[in-house]
Write an enzyme that holds these catalytic residues in place. Sequence first.
Site: not given
Length: 198
Positions: A87-90, A128, A158, A156
């Site tokens: 995941c690019e956020h976390h 995703q 996260c 996920h």
Amino acid sequence: MPYRKFEEYNIEVTESIKKNFESIIDDLGEDTSREGIVKTPERAAKAMQYLTSGYNMNPAKILKGAMFKEDYDDMVIVKDIELYSLCEHHMLPFFGKAHIAYIPNGHIVGLSKLPRIVDVFSRRLQVQERLTHDILECINDTLKPKGVAVVIEASHMCMMMRGVQKQNSTTTTSGFRGQFEKIETRTEFLKLISSSLS
């Protein structure tokens, strides 16, 4: 002959990432000289390069390398393709399965290439939704089929390990082009990926 695994890594990139991981581990309060940790920055640096190796791959080239002229014009499905991404956020993992179908338009592609396309786009920092779109558009633009469909089901970390901590939640995304925009074709595809033929 014993099993040997050979992986190539850019030495300069590995050293740079390794130093960053050493700093992160130190900032978290861990002793970077401790026996169990001393090699962790290098291992983590190599792991991150592997998990993001999709940036250095050309998915269209992979497909074009195994395209064959064929008159077959019914649905081709490869389902339950395992995928693992970050995941690019976390930068925490998400993982699950991709289901891909296409209707050939004069060309078919080697079946192993569809899972390889999933790997190429999965091994990048992703969400995703974009992963689904990337796979769909790559197949559509390269093969130019009569239709293409992609469904991804994933969990996920996260959401599971932090934040709302919902361990049993899954996310489903889908994309359809061409013939799969027709309800009857889409319904047939969705029915086939949700059933067991054995």
